[in-house]
Write a protein that holds these residues in place. Structure first.
Motif, PDB file in Angstrom:
ATOM      1  N   LEU A  32      -1.067 -28.183   1.859  1.00 17.79           N
ATOM      2  CA  LEU A  32      -1.762 -29.349   1.301  1.00 17.79           C
ATOM      3  C   LEU A  32      -3.281 -29.171   1.293  1.00 17.79           C
ATOM      4  O   LEU A  32      -4.009 -30.089   0.936  1.00 17.79           O
ATOM      5  CB  LEU A  32      -1.386 -30.607   2.100  1.00 17.79           C
ATOM      6  CG  LEU A  32       0.127 -30.908   2.157  1.00 17.79           C
ATOM      7  CD1 LEU A  32       0.415 -32.108   3.059  1.00 17.79           C
ATOM      8  CD2 LEU A  32       0.689 -31.162   0.769  1.00 17.79           C
ATOM      9  N   TRP A  48       0.856 -33.701  -2.527  1.00 18.47           N
ATOM     10  CA  TRP A  48       1.600 -32.481  -2.856  1.00 18.47           C
ATOM     11  C   TRP A  48       1.059 -31.778  -4.089  1.00 18.47           C
ATOM     12  O   TRP A  48       1.448 -30.635  -4.384  1.00 18.47           O
ATOM     13  CB  TRP A  48       3.100 -32.791  -2.992  1.00 18.47           C
ATOM     14  CG  TRP A  48       3.633 -33.093  -1.628  1.00 18.47           C
ATOM     15  CD1 TRP A  48       3.747 -34.320  -1.046  1.00 18.47           C
ATOM     16  CD2 TRP A  48       4.017 -32.133  -0.640  1.00 18.47           C
ATOM     17  NE1 TRP A  48       4.184 -34.182   0.254  1.00 18.47           N
ATOM     18  CE2 TRP A  48       4.366 -32.856   0.521  1.00 18.47           C
ATOM     19  CE3 TRP A  48       4.106 -30.736  -0.623  1.00 18.47           C
ATOM     20  CZ2 TRP A  48       4.785 -32.226   1.693  1.00 18.47           C
ATOM     21  CZ3 TRP A  48       4.536 -30.107   0.536  1.00 18.47           C
ATOM     22  CH2 TRP A  48       4.857 -30.861   1.673  1.00 18.47           C
ATOM     23  N   LEU A  54       9.049 -33.208  -0.889  1.00 13.87           N
ATOM     24  CA  LEU A  54       9.486 -31.944  -0.264  1.00 13.87           C
ATOM     25  C   LEU A  54      11.013 -31.878  -0.147  1.00 13.87           C
ATOM     26  O   LEU A  54      11.575 -30.853   0.212  1.00 13.87           O
ATOM     27  CB  LEU A  54       8.808 -31.770   1.113  1.00 13.87           C
ATOM     28  CG  LEU A  54       9.016 -30.434   1.802  1.00 13.87           C
ATOM     29  CD1 LEU A  54       8.565 -29.250   0.932  1.00 13.87           C
ATOM     30  CD2 LEU A  54       8.301 -30.389   3.147  1.00 13.87           C
ATOM     31  N   ILE A  91       7.287 -28.805  -7.448  1.00 20.79           N
ATOM     32  CA  ILE A  91       6.328 -29.828  -7.884  1.00 20.79           C
ATOM     33  C   ILE A  91       6.129 -29.741  -9.406  1.00 20.79           C
ATOM     34  O   ILE A  91       6.209 -30.744 -10.115  1.00 20.79           O
ATOM     35  CB  ILE A  91       4.955 -29.642  -7.161  1.00 20.79           C
ATOM     36  CG1 ILE A  91       5.111 -29.651  -5.642  1.00 20.79           C
ATOM     37  CG2 ILE A  91       3.929 -30.679  -7.620  1.00 20.79           C
ATOM     38  CD1 ILE A  91       5.657 -30.878  -5.034  1.00 20.79           C
TER      39      ILE A  91
END
Ligand SMILES: Cc1ncc(COP(=O)(O)O)c(C=O)c1O
Length: 487
Positions: free
Chosen positions: A140, A282, A310, A380
């Motif tokens: 992150l 994220w 996640l 993502i």
């Protein structure tokens, strides 16, 4: 008669393995049946409340029941009463699925049943948490020296970090919360935007910072807090204890505040800056989206989730504080001489609100290892791509309207009533009806919201299993529903 599971086994020939094997085999079979039925099962729960109560709201028994029977009854009891939120066509709220390694690690967490409060209570759990925390900071892009806590979710991560914020801003005004409490303390002012999530407000209310001290400042068309509004608010009073709450991905359209401008502004007025990054933090895990978070690392605290993007099973949230010393000072434990604190390893207790706690880091550790950096970036990116396709394709259907093109994995559409001379109220009602019809079809699940005065359907894509085929299937199902309601 007492069950063979009720008391410790007295039969030396019956091993624990023999006793547990049928129970756990039955559980594995049920889990596999459940997880592999996503293509054929309704995404929305279908069993009515009355039936669920008939099946599950049983009298408290006096006599024990064999575990196999208990589990069997539970599996049949919940039948049709679960949303398929681990499956690929669930787009409601912001609910992630479960990665295989994370699911397996979660089972083991219960099997090992450790109390992960201290290194002394579970050495391996402490090391896994220490490692997973470091990995999260790397993924992150948060400062390496930041402290962290594995919480049950982002709401609790807000409570954790805002407890620290309250401590810090009052300390700057000579007030010691652990010693003096809150009565008589200088009032804390909170500055945030109209797009803040209710969980930050709820956390602040829990912490004794009343609604009247929270100021929701205006945003621009893109949903970003207007810097001049923050500047005026900061200048309106000569530096009272101040917390600024900024948004990294709001719940409706995934808007990101302009951190490079706002954080230095807040800092110049000695404010604590907290980031709600439940899903948006994220964005730093993929090079494609990192520009959205420029400057976010300058904040004082951050909150995010594992159980959303996640794809770690519930409960999984993460709290981070830039200054570990303040984190520990705010959450310090009192005298408990029976506790053994470690000098060599990381004890978790000084960073948590809980005392005893689940060894919550194992599923996160497993999820990160399963995907690695590139797998997480891909997850993502994929969710964002699917969300964009789904939102724009639904928005282009007859009787649909695109409200917000996704910035990340959150999009908004609404549905337009076919009634001649339809009013805004008709469109709002038609939107709710259409969402209900889609959910009733069993093909997909979406939730509603009200955005800028209009009812809308939220499209949230947060599951590792969603494919292009799922997107086609859902668009086709919605097109059919709109066609039949317009006929
Ligand atoms: C922006 C935002 N912040 C905070 C939360 C709260 O997260 P949790 O449900 O994990 O407590 C959510 C939940 O959807 C959210 O969207």
């Amino acid at each position: 008669m007492l069950s063979r599971y009720t008391v410790p086994m007295s039969d030396p020939h019956e091993t624990l393995r023999q006793t547990l094997t049928p129970l756990l085999d039955q559980t594995v079979d049920a889990a596999l049946d459940y997880l592999s039925a996503s293509n054929t099962r309704s995404v929305a729960a279908t069993t009515p409340l009355v039936t669920l109560r008939q099946r599950l709201d049983l009298p408290l028994t006096d006599q024990p029941i064999d575990p196999e029977q208990v589990i069997d009854d539970l599996i049949t009891g919940v039948e049709g009463g679960l949303h398929d939120s681990t499956g690929p066509r669930f787009f409601g709220w912001v609910i992630g699925g479960s990665l295989p390694a994370a699911l397996a690690a979660d089972w083991l967490t219960s099997t090992w049943d450790q109390n992960a409060g201290l290194y002394a209570t579970s050495p391996a759990s402490a090391v896994v948490e220490e490692t997973a925390g470091r990995w999260l900071k790397e993924l992150l892009h948060l400062p390496a020296e930041a402290s962290f806590s594995f919480t049950t979710g982002c709401q609790m991560a807000h409570i954790n970090t805002l407890t620290v914020a309250r401590h810090a801003v009052l300390a700057r005004h000579g007030w010691n919360v652990p010693q003096q409490g809150l009565f008589g303390a200088p009032p804390i002012r909170v500055l945030t935007s109209t797009e803040r999530h209710e969980t930050t407000m709820r956390a602040l209310r829990f912490l004794g910072i009343g609604e009247q001290n929270i100021h929701a400042l205006p945003v621009d068309d893109a949903g970003r807090l207007i810097p001049s509004a923050l500047q005026s608010a900061l200048e309106a009073e000569p530096n009272p204890p101040t917390i600024v709450v900024l948004q990294a991905g709001d719940v409706n359209i995934g808007a990101f505040d302009d951190f490079t401008t706002l954080i230095p502004l807040a800092r110049a007025h000695h404010a604590w800056v907290h980031i709600d990054g439940a899903m948006g933090l994220w964005a730093n895990a993929t090079p494609r989206l990192q520009h959205l978070l420029l400057g976010v690392e300058q904040a004082d605290s951050w909150a995010t989730d594992g159980h959303k993007w996640l794809n770690v099973p519930y409960d999984s949230g993460y709290a981070f504080v830039a200054d570990a010393t303040i984190h520990r000072a705010a959450l310090a434990q009192g005298d408990a001489p029976y506790l053994t604190n470690s000098t060599a390893a990381r004890d978790q207790l000084p960073y948590n609100l809980e005392f005893s706690r689940r060894a919550r880091a194992y599923p996160t550790y497993a999820a990160i290892r399963q995907l690695g950096r590139s797998g997480i970036a891909d997850l993502i990116d994929r969710c964002c791509r699917h969300c964009h396709t789904l939102t724009t394709r639904i928005g282009a259907l007859p009787h649909a309207q695109l409200l917000a093109e996704p910035i990340i994995n959150q999009g908004l559409v609404r549905f337009l009533s076919p009634t001649p001379n339809a009013t805004e109220a008709d469109h709002n009602a038609f939107t709710d009806q259409t969402i209900a019809a889609i959910n009733h079809s069993g093909e997909a699940f979406f939730g509603p919201t009200t955005w800028r005065g209009k009812r809308a359907m939220r499209i949230s894509v947060s599951n590792w299993q969603t494919t292009d085929h799922d997107i086609d299937r859902v668009v086709a199902a919605i097109a059919k529903i709109l066609q039949s309601s317009a006929a």
